[in-house]
Design a protein around this motif. Structure first.
Motif, PDB file in Angstrom:
ATOM      1  N   GLU A 126      41.478  52.532  15.374  1.00  0.00           N
ATOM      2  CA  GLU A 126      41.181  52.995  16.845  1.00  0.00           C
ATOM      3  C   GLU A 126      40.837  54.484  16.753  1.00  0.00           C
ATOM      4  OE1 GLU A 126      45.362  54.632  17.827  1.00  0.00           O
ATOM      5  OE2 GLU A 126      45.260  52.706  18.592  1.00  0.00           O
ATOM      6  N   SER A 127      39.722  54.383  17.845  1.00  0.00           N
ATOM      7  CA  SER A 127      39.247  55.974  17.924  1.00  0.00           C
ATOM      8  C   SER A 127      39.817  56.730  19.048  1.00  0.00           C
ATOM      9  CB  SER A 127      37.642  55.690  17.711  1.00  0.00           C
ATOM     10  OG  SER A 127      37.244  55.252  16.738  1.00  0.00           O
ATOM     11  N   MET A 131      32.573  61.934  21.695  1.00  0.00           N
ATOM     12  CA  MET A 131      32.480  60.889  20.408  1.00  0.00           C
ATOM     13  C   MET A 131      31.115  60.267  20.652  1.00  0.00           C
ATOM     14  SD  MET A 131      35.380  61.399  18.777  1.00  0.00           S
ATOM     15  CE  MET A 131      35.344  60.028  17.628  1.00  0.00           C
ATOM     16  N   ARG A 132      30.518  60.427  19.423  1.00  0.00           N
ATOM     17  CA  ARG A 132      28.948  59.869  19.437  1.00  0.00           C
ATOM     18  C   ARG A 132      29.050  58.436  18.876  1.00  0.00           C
ATOM     19  NH1 ARG A 132      24.547  62.966  20.418  1.00  0.00           N
ATOM     20  NH2 ARG A 132      23.467  61.959  18.513  1.00  0.00           N
ATOM     21  N   GLU A 133      29.876  58.371  17.721  1.00  0.00           N
ATOM     22  CA  GLU A 133      30.003  57.055  16.999  1.00  0.00           C
ATOM     23  C   GLU A 133      31.607  56.951  16.674  1.00  0.00           C
ATOM     24  OE1 GLU A 133      28.674  55.481  12.791  1.00  0.00           O
ATOM     25  OE2 GLU A 133      27.489  57.087  13.629  1.00  0.00           O
ATOM     26  N   VAL A 134      32.053  55.769  16.762  1.00  0.00           N
ATOM     27  CA  VAL A 134      33.402  55.248  16.612  1.00  0.00           C
ATOM     28  C   VAL A 134      33.325  54.252  15.585  1.00  0.00           C
ATOM     29  CG1 VAL A 134      34.285  56.301  18.621  1.00  0.00           C
ATOM     30  CG2 VAL A 134      33.646  54.016  18.797  1.00  0.00           C
ATOM     31  N   PRO A 135      34.299  53.905  14.736  1.00  0.00           N
ATOM     32  CA  PRO A 135      34.529  52.870  13.997  1.00  0.00           C
ATOM     33  C   PRO A 135      34.520  51.395  14.637  1.00  0.00           C
ATOM     34  CG  PRO A 135      36.290  54.525  13.163  1.00  0.00           C
ATOM     35  CD  PRO A 135      35.433  54.793  14.678  1.00  0.00           C
ATOM     36  N   THR A 144      40.500  44.148  -2.884  1.00  0.00           N
ATOM     37  CA  THR A 144      39.837  44.958  -3.979  1.00  0.00           C
ATOM     38  C   THR A 144      38.268  45.316  -3.461  1.00  0.00           C
ATOM     39  OG1 THR A 144      38.807  43.061  -5.278  1.00  0.00           O
ATOM     40  CG2 THR A 144      41.076  43.943  -5.911  1.00  0.00           C
ATOM     41  N   SER A 145      38.144  44.964  -2.302  1.00  0.00           N
ATOM     42  CA  SER A 145      36.733  45.510  -1.758  1.00  0.00           C
ATOM     43  C   SER A 145      36.916  46.778  -1.364  1.00  0.00           C
ATOM     44  CB  SER A 145      36.353  44.590  -0.702  1.00  0.00           C
ATOM     45  OG  SER A 145      37.073  44.862   0.184  1.00  0.00           O
ATOM     46  N   THR A 146      35.684  47.537  -1.171  1.00  0.00           N
ATOM     47  CA  THR A 146      35.753  48.856  -0.823  1.00  0.00           C
ATOM     48  C   THR A 146      35.013  48.934   0.783  1.00  0.00           C
ATOM     49  OG1 THR A 146      35.098  49.877  -2.815  1.00  0.00           O
ATOM     50  CG2 THR A 146      34.316  51.266  -1.006  1.00  0.00           C
ATOM     51  N   HIS A 147      35.595  49.659   1.538  1.00  0.00           N
ATOM     52  CA  HIS A 147      35.289  49.799   3.119  1.00  0.00           C
ATOM     53  C   HIS A 147      35.010  51.480   3.458  1.00  0.00           C
ATOM     54  CE1 HIS A 147      35.249  45.765   4.441  1.00  0.00           C
ATOM     55  NE2 HIS A 147      36.141  45.639   3.524  1.00  0.00           N
ATOM     56  N   ILE A 148      34.102  51.659   4.266  1.00  0.00           N
ATOM     57  CA  ILE A 148      33.929  53.021   4.455  1.00  0.00           C
ATOM     58  C   ILE A 148      33.936  52.885   6.298  1.00  0.00           C
ATOM     59  CG2 ILE A 148      32.049  54.809   4.810  1.00  0.00           C
ATOM     60  CD1 ILE A 148      30.971  53.676   2.164  1.00  0.00           C
ATOM     61  N   LEU A 149      34.829  53.864   6.596  1.00  0.00           N
ATOM     62  CA  LEU A 149      35.017  54.133   7.952  1.00  0.00           C
ATOM     63  C   LEU A 149      34.307  55.237   8.651  1.00  0.00           C
ATOM     64  CD1 LEU A 149      39.040  53.341   8.527  1.00  0.00           C
ATOM     65  CD2 LEU A 149      37.136  51.369   8.645  1.00  0.00           C
ATOM     66  N   SER A 163      42.849  55.855  12.672  1.00  0.00           N
ATOM     67  CA  SER A 163      42.517  56.628  13.841  1.00  0.00           C
ATOM     68  C   SER A 163      41.436  57.753  13.452  1.00  0.00           C
ATOM     69  CB  SER A 163      43.499  57.076  14.586  1.00  0.00           C
ATOM     70  OG  SER A 163      44.391  56.028  15.065  1.00  0.00           O
ATOM     71  N   CYS A 164      40.601  57.838  14.058  1.00  0.00           N
ATOM     72  CA  CYS A 164      39.490  59.106  13.856  1.00  0.00           C
ATOM     73  C   CYS A 164      39.777  60.001  15.105  1.00  0.00           C
ATOM     74  CB  CYS A 164      38.074  58.786  13.964  1.00  0.00           C
ATOM     75  SG  CYS A 164      36.855  59.924  14.181  1.00  0.00           S
ATOM     76  N   VAL A 165      39.985  61.201  14.840  1.00  0.00           N
ATOM     77  CA  VAL A 165      40.515  62.087  15.763  1.00  0.00           C
ATOM     78  C   VAL A 165      39.565  63.532  15.646  1.00  0.00           C
ATOM     79  CG1 VAL A 165      42.327  63.799  16.843  1.00  0.00           C
ATOM     80  CG2 VAL A 165      43.094  61.579  15.573  1.00  0.00           C
ATOM     81  N   ALA A 166      38.834  63.705  16.788  1.00  0.00           N
ATOM     82  CA  ALA A 166      38.021  64.812  16.910  1.00  0.00           C
ATOM     83  C   ALA A 166      38.551  66.016  17.689  1.00  0.00           C
ATOM     84  CB  ALA A 166      36.564  64.513  17.575  1.00  0.00           C
ATOM     85  N   SER A 167      38.398  67.145  17.464  1.00  0.00           N
ATOM     86  CA  SER A 167      38.782  68.070  18.277  1.00  0.00           C
ATOM     87  C   SER A 167      37.969  69.390  18.087  1.00  0.00           C
ATOM     88  CB  SER A 167      40.273  68.627  17.867  1.00  0.00           C
ATOM     89  OG  SER A 167      40.228  69.269  16.673  1.00  0.00           O
ATOM     90  N   SER A 168      37.834  70.337  19.233  1.00  0.00           N
ATOM     91  CA  SER A 168      36.997  71.301  19.379  1.00  0.00           C
ATOM     92  C   SER A 168      37.806  72.490  19.932  1.00  0.00           C
ATOM     93  CB  SER A 168      35.848  71.010  20.320  1.00  0.00           C
ATOM     94  OG  SER A 168      34.942  71.927  20.211  1.00  0.00           O
ATOM     95  N   PRO A 169      37.810  73.950  19.424  1.00  0.00           N
ATOM     96  CA  PRO A 169      38.483  74.814  19.936  1.00  0.00           C
ATOM     97  C   PRO A 169      38.556  75.150  21.271  1.00  0.00           C
ATOM     98  CG  PRO A 169      37.394  75.354  17.981  1.00  0.00           C
ATOM     99  CD  PRO A 169      37.052  74.188  18.221  1.00  0.00           C
TER     100      PRO A 169
END
Length: 117
Positions: A5-6, A31-35, A44-49, A111-117
């Motif tokens: 979840e993003s 958010m410009r791009e989310v998983p 045993t496979s590789t995944h990139i989020l 979860s991908c979490v973005a923040s800006s001060p």
């Protein structure tokens, strides 16, 4: 199966002492791009989020696994001192989470979490 979840956290502070300036921009985060919401992984496979956030000041991104922050080590980023004051600018931050040699213990909500001060 992996669920992802993003979400993002936005902290906006109002500073009434700031003088009116045409080039002043209010804090902004998007958010410009989310998983993908869900993936199925072969053992045993590789995944990139991956996720990407744009904003001003420069956003930071971190990942959670089942609600707990994943320690990803030090990451380079620009500080506010590196950005010329008074310019209208938006910065992009992209983060990738590598899941190498996937095992059943890796089944989680990421979860991908973005923040800006």
């Amino acid at each position: 199966m992996f669920s992802r979840e993003s979400r993002y956290a936005k902290a906006l502070k109002s500073d009434k002492s700031t003088k009116s300036n045409k080039s002043f921009r209010s804090p902004y985060l998007r958010m410009r791009e989310v998983p993908e919401p869900e993936i199925t992984a072969i053992e045993t496979s590789t995944h990139i989020l991956q996720c990407e956030a744009g904003g001003s000041p420069t956003p930071t991104i971190f990942w959670l696994k089942n609600g707990k922050r994943i320690n990803q080590g030090e990451m380079g980023s620009l500080s506010d001192d590196d950005i010329q004051k008074g310019e209208l600018s938006l910065s992009l931050t992209r983060s990738r989470l590598f899941l190498d040699c996937v095992h059943p213990k890796d089944d989680a909500v990421y979860s991908c979490v973005a923040s800006s001060p």
